[in-house]
Motif scaffolding. Structure first.
Motif, short mmCIF file in Angstrom:
data_model
loop_
_atom_site.label_atom_id
_atom_site.label_comp_id
_atom_site.label_asym_id
_atom_site.label_seq_id
_atom_site.Cartn_x
_atom_site.Cartn_y
_atom_site.Cartn_z
N PRO A 98 -11.42 9.89 -11.86
CA PRO A 98 -10.66 9.71 -10.61
C PRO A 98 -10.87 8.34 -9.96
N ALA A 99 -12.04 7.73 -10.16
CA ALA A 99 -12.34 6.45 -9.54
C ALA A 99 -11.39 5.35 -10.02
N ALA A 100 -10.79 5.53 -11.19
CA ALA A 100 -9.89 4.51 -11.73
C ALA A 100 -8.56 4.47 -11.00
N TYR A 101 -8.29 5.47 -10.14
CA TYR A 101 -7.00 5.58 -9.47
C TYR A 101 -7.08 5.34 -7.97
N GLY A 102 -8.25 4.97 -7.47
CA GLY A 102 -8.34 4.58 -6.08
C GLY A 102 -7.55 3.30 -5.84
N ILE A 103 -7.08 3.10 -4.61
CA ILE A 103 -6.26 1.92 -4.32
C ILE A 103 -7.02 0.63 -4.64
N ALA A 130 4.13 3.14 -2.97
CA ALA A 130 2.67 3.07 -3.00
C ALA A 130 2.20 1.78 -3.66
N GLY A 131 3.04 1.21 -4.53
CA GLY A 131 2.69 -0.08 -5.13
C GLY A 131 2.62 -1.19 -4.10
N ALA A 132 3.33 -1.04 -2.97
CA ALA A 132 3.22 -2.02 -1.89
C ALA A 132 1.83 -2.00 -1.28
N VAL A 133 1.24 -0.81 -1.17
CA VAL A 133 -0.12 -0.69 -0.65
C VAL A 133 -1.10 -1.32 -1.64
N VAL A 134 -0.88 -1.10 -2.93
CA VAL A 134 -1.73 -1.71 -3.96
C VAL A 134 -1.65 -3.23 -3.87
N VAL A 140 -5.85 -8.71 0.33
CA VAL A 140 -7.03 -8.68 1.19
C VAL A 140 -8.30 -8.77 0.34
N GLN A 141 -8.32 -8.10 -0.80
CA GLN A 141 -9.47 -8.21 -1.70
C GLN A 141 -9.73 -9.67 -2.06
N ALA A 142 -8.67 -10.38 -2.42
CA ALA A 142 -8.81 -11.76 -2.85
C ALA A 142 -9.31 -12.62 -1.71
N GLY A 143 -8.79 -12.39 -0.51
CA GLY A 143 -9.21 -13.17 0.64
C GLY A 143 -10.68 -12.98 0.97
N SER A 144 -11.19 -11.77 0.74
CA SER A 144 -12.59 -11.49 1.04
C SER A 144 -13.52 -11.87 -0.10
N ARG A 211 -0.84 12.01 -8.89
CA ARG A 211 -1.38 12.62 -7.67
C ARG A 211 -1.91 11.56 -6.71
N HIS A 212 -2.65 10.60 -7.23
CA HIS A 212 -3.25 9.60 -6.35
C HIS A 212 -2.20 8.70 -5.72
N LEU A 213 -1.20 8.27 -6.49
CA LEU A 213 -0.18 7.40 -5.92
C LEU A 213 0.69 8.16 -4.92
N ALA A 214 0.96 9.44 -5.19
CA ALA A 214 1.81 10.21 -4.29
C ALA A 214 1.16 10.43 -2.94
N SER A 215 -0.16 10.49 -2.89
CA SER A 215 -0.86 10.72 -1.63
C SER A 215 -1.48 9.45 -1.06
N ALA A 216 -1.17 8.30 -1.66
CA ALA A 216 -1.77 7.04 -1.22
C ALA A 216 -1.27 6.65 0.17
N ALA A 217 -2.14 6.02 0.92
CA ALA A 217 -1.79 5.49 2.24
C ALA A 217 -2.62 4.23 2.47
N ALA A 218 -2.12 3.36 3.32
CA ALA A 218 -2.82 2.12 3.62
C ALA A 218 -4.11 2.39 4.38
N ALA A 219 -5.14 1.62 4.09
CA ALA A 219 -6.39 1.71 4.84
C ALA A 219 -6.14 1.31 6.30
N PRO A 220 -6.90 1.90 7.23
CA PRO A 220 -6.67 1.61 8.65
C PRO A 220 -6.74 0.13 9.01
#
Length: 297
Positions: A98-103, A130-134, A140-144, A211-220
């Motif tokens: 499951p860890a491979a499917y986290g955002i 959901a690909g927009a959230v990815v 943001v990952q790259a910036g940090s 399942r993971h993409l269907a329930s994905a949401a942006a981090a706060p």
């Protein structure tokens, strides 16, 4: 890479496809290679080519082939286009972890794969659903500097972004994925040919990916993170989108300080329903002067 581009994507592009170079890709990534496709005009295209590149990422129930009509139109304007299947999506093999499917994991895989495909050249990043959230998370990952990422991201476009996870966790458990994908199409209906393509796609996708993409949401903190990066952003909505209505995309654009565009005659899949209008919006956005090149080395 298994399979060939979906027939509906080729037919949507019509004879234009004959004038383009279509290249299947297998791109390295931390959790295993990702399947992709490149579309460009024939001619010089080595790693030192300095023209415009764009990377496209689809969401739940989607695949790289959904972008083909749009990619052919953008290639006509001289861009090189790269689209990718995320982990466990369509032609990219899945894992039982499951860890491979986290955002965060999906964003890192996508960024590494696109770095290789684009030869570390500047790239316009486009994500759908959901690909927009990815895609946004990868910025943001790259910036940090917490994750390996391309050296430069020129802009970010969020198409019908599933920022708040409009497909609920309950939907994600449903076996009726064909019905859920039909909701993304204009009017909630699909042709028999399109339905056959979707059935094949869903059959070869990993259930965990769906399942993971269907329930994905942006981090706060994703909006704040993007604003801090200062990257130019375009948010696009479909005028007839029942999942992410245009008022939601407009509000997200306001929060991000981004440009906003509505594609007429489009549901949740503007790149499928009205690729001409979306291509015009992207070409205009990319052509504007003063594009900030982020993700510097």
């Amino acid at each position: 890479m298994r399979g060939t581009p979906d027939p509906d994507g080729k037919q949507s592009a019509g004879r234009e496809a004959d004038a383009r170079t279509v290249i299947p890709l297998l791109m390295p990534a931390p959790h295993g290679p990702l399947a992709g496709v490149e579309i460009r005009r024939p001619g010089p295209s080595g790693p030192h080519w300095n023209g415009s590149r764009a990377a496209l990422v689809s969401g739940a129930g989607g695949a790289k082939e959904d972008f083909l009509p749009l990619m052919h139109r953008l290639a006509e304007a001289g861009h090189r286009l790269f689209a990718v299947d995320l982990r466990g999506q369509n032609e990219t093999p899945g894992l039982d972890d499951p860890a491979a499917y986290g955002i965060d994991a999906l964003a890192t895989d996508m960024a590494v794969a696109m770095t290789a495909a684009c030869a570390r050249k500047p790239v316009h990043l486009v994500g759908h659903g959901a690909g927009a959230v990815v895609a946004a998370t990868a910025v943001v990952q790259a910036g940090s500097r917490k994750r390996f990422a391309p050296s430069t991201c020129r802009s970010l476009t969020l198409v019908a972004p599933c920022w708040d996870g409009p497909m609920t966790a309950g939907d994600a458990q449903s076996a009726d994925w064909e019905r859920l994908v039909a909701r993304q199409h204009r009017g909630g209906t699909m042709t028999d040919e399109r339905r056959a393509v979707i059935r094949q796609r869903l059959a070869r996708s990993h259930p965990m990916s769906l399942r993971h993409l269907a329930s994905a949401a942006a981090a706060p903190d994703l909006v704040a993170g993007l604003r801090a990066e200062g990257i130019r952003i375009l948010v696009v909505g479909g005028a007839q989108d029942p999942l992410v209505p245009a008022d939601r995309t407009r509000e997200l654009a306001r929060q991000l300080g981004a440009r906003h565009s509505v594609v007429p005659g489009a549901g949740h899949l503007p790149h499928h329903d009205n690729p001409d209008a979306l291509a015009a919006a992207l070409n205009g956005f990319w052509a504007e002067e003063g594009v900030a090149e982020m993700w510097q080395k």
